[in-house]
Design a protein around this motif. Structure first.
Motif, PDB file in Angstrom:
ATOM      1  N   LEU A  53       4.061  -3.518   3.093  1.00  0.00           N
ATOM      2  CA  LEU A  53       3.053  -3.677   2.045  1.00  0.00           C
ATOM      3  C   LEU A  53       1.789  -2.869   2.318  1.00  0.00           C
ATOM      4  O   LEU A  53       1.210  -2.284   1.398  1.00  0.00           O
ATOM      5  CB  LEU A  53       2.685  -5.156   1.884  1.00  0.00           C
ATOM      6  N   ARG A  54       1.340  -2.844   3.556  1.00  0.00           N
ATOM      7  CA  ARG A  54       0.110  -2.130   3.904  1.00  0.00           C
ATOM      8  C   ARG A  54       0.208  -0.652   3.534  1.00  0.00           C
ATOM      9  O   ARG A  54      -0.742  -0.060   2.990  1.00  0.00           O
ATOM     10  CB  ARG A  54      -0.157  -2.293   5.410  1.00  0.00           C
ATOM     11  N   PHE A  55       1.364  -0.052   3.780  1.00  0.00           N
ATOM     12  CA  PHE A  55       1.548   1.368   3.483  1.00  0.00           C
ATOM     13  C   PHE A  55       1.666   1.602   1.975  1.00  0.00           C
ATOM     14  O   PHE A  55       1.147   2.591   1.451  1.00  0.00           O
ATOM     15  CB  PHE A  55       2.783   1.892   4.223  1.00  0.00           C
ATOM     16  N   LEU A  65       8.335  -1.789  -4.452  1.00  0.00           N
ATOM     17  CA  LEU A  65       8.504  -1.376  -3.058  1.00  0.00           C
ATOM     18  C   LEU A  65       9.954  -1.584  -2.646  1.00  0.00           C
ATOM     19  O   LEU A  65      10.499  -2.682  -2.802  1.00  0.00           O
ATOM     20  CB  LEU A  65       7.560  -2.198  -2.180  1.00  0.00           C
ATOM     21  N   MET A  66      10.575  -0.527  -2.118  1.00  0.00           N
ATOM     22  CA  MET A  66      11.970  -0.581  -1.676  1.00  0.00           C
ATOM     23  C   MET A  66      11.992  -0.824  -0.180  1.00  0.00           C
ATOM     24  O   MET A  66      11.693   0.073   0.605  1.00  0.00           O
ATOM     25  CB  MET A  66      12.683   0.722  -2.033  1.00  0.00           C
ATOM     26  N   ALA A  67      12.317  -2.048   0.239  1.00  0.00           N
ATOM     27  CA  ALA A  67      12.297  -2.435   1.652  1.00  0.00           C
ATOM     28  C   ALA A  67      13.716  -2.726   2.141  1.00  0.00           C
ATOM     29  O   ALA A  67      14.655  -2.792   1.353  1.00  0.00           O
ATOM     30  CB  ALA A  67      11.416  -3.664   1.842  1.00  0.00           C
ATOM     31  N   PHE A  72      16.060  -4.972  -0.734  1.00  0.00           N
ATOM     32  CA  PHE A  72      15.036  -5.861  -1.286  1.00  0.00           C
ATOM     33  C   PHE A  72      14.021  -4.987  -2.015  1.00  0.00           C
ATOM     34  O   PHE A  72      13.270  -4.242  -1.387  1.00  0.00           O
ATOM     35  CB  PHE A  72      14.378  -6.626  -0.133  1.00  0.00           C
ATOM     36  N   ILE A  73      14.025  -5.046  -3.348  1.00  0.00           N
ATOM     37  CA  ILE A  73      13.138  -4.214  -4.162  1.00  0.00           C
ATOM     38  C   ILE A  73      12.248  -5.138  -4.989  1.00  0.00           C
ATOM     39  O   ILE A  73      12.721  -5.839  -5.887  1.00  0.00           O
ATOM     40  CB  ILE A  73      13.929  -3.263  -5.085  1.00  0.00           C
TER      41      ILE A  73
END
Length: 277
Positions: A53-55, A65-67, A72-73
């Motif tokens: 999240l910070r980035f 955000l694609m993690a 997990f998007i």
């Protein structure tokens, strides 16, 4: 200069951030200039959502955000979970059973990611170092297979094996790759001392395709992606312009359209000047 790029997708570790775990000012400046030209910016990372999240905020992304390699998007602004493709329970249990003797011998540690939290058998030095870099708090859960067996509602987003024994990790990757076809399990290495396992559709290539085509209505040739390791290969091959960082392994460089300088030389900024600015 490539005028038709509408989406820029960036990896974090080894691409945006090096050992400092920070994004250098020239890279942030170049990303801002790209956004001023109307090009959207997204993050695709193997990191946990909460760790990435910070980035995502630093680059000013307005996109989901694609993690977890894309398993997990989620949109941080609306909190909408667009996609979650967890590792099938039986596969997770089988892999845990296979790794258990090695973990018992302290040859490796196993990370299980559930509900965007890191679960481990016990917290060791490697876990502490990982948690510090990621900015997260690991949970010592004891027997991870028992954790899954006792909680049928649990969904495992990702399973990661961490070890300083690189030969052992290569053997594990080879064994699991022979045991499970690619249509059943996605295996990758994001850094040399990790082996990661996710759902077969949980990789950055599929995540970027989903974001570009299903959410934004774009074509692959309107996408530029930058990454530095094996887990970036799928998205580099998908994108119209795929850029590998200068520190990337040779097969990753060979799978890219262009090779940028390394992360410490602000390679992302160089790539953006080459193609977009």
């Amino acid at each position: 200069m490539t005028a038709d790029i509408r989406l820029l997708v960036l990896d974090i570790d080894g691409t945006l951030a090096g050992e400092s775990n920070q994004i250098n000012a020239p890279v942030l400046e170049a990303i801002g200039q790209v956004q001023q030209r109307g090009i959207a910016v997204a993050i695709a990372t193997g990191r946990m959502y909460q760790s990435a999240l910070r980035f995502h905020q630093l680059v000013g992304s307005a996109l989901p955000l694609m993690a977890y390699q894309g398993a997990f998007i989620k949109d941080p602004k609306t909190q909408k979970l667009h996609r979650h493709t967890p590792l099938p329970r039986q596969l997770a249990l089988e892999i845990l059973t296979y790794l258990a003797p090695m973990e018992a011998n302290n040859d490796l540690s196993v990370h299980l990611y559930i509900d965007d939290q890191l679960h481990v058998r016990t917290i060791i030095d490697d876990t502490e170092a990982y948690a510090q870099r990621s900015g997260i708090h690991p949970i010592a859960a004891g027997d991870l297979a028992m954790l899954l067996n006792n909680n049928v509602a649990i969904e495992t987003t990702k399973l990661l094996t961490l070890s300083n024994n690189l030969d052992l990790l290569s053997d594990i990757l080879s064994h699991l790759g022979q045991r499970y076809p690619t249509e059943d399990l996605y295996l990758t290495r994001s850094v040399e001392y990790f082996v990661e396992a996710t759902h077969p559709l949980a990789h950055k290539g599929e995540a970027v395709r989903f974001l570009a085509e299903d959410l934004l209505g774009l074509a692959p040739d309107q996408v530029m992606a930058i990454g530095d390791n094996y887990n970036d290969l799928e998205m580099l091959r998908y994108a119209g312009i795929g850029v590998a960082m200068g520190d990337a392994p040779e097969p990753v460089k060979q799978g890219a359209d262009w090779v940028a300088p390394g992360v410490d030389a602000d390679g992302v900024a160089a790539a953006l000047r080459e193609f977009l600015l």
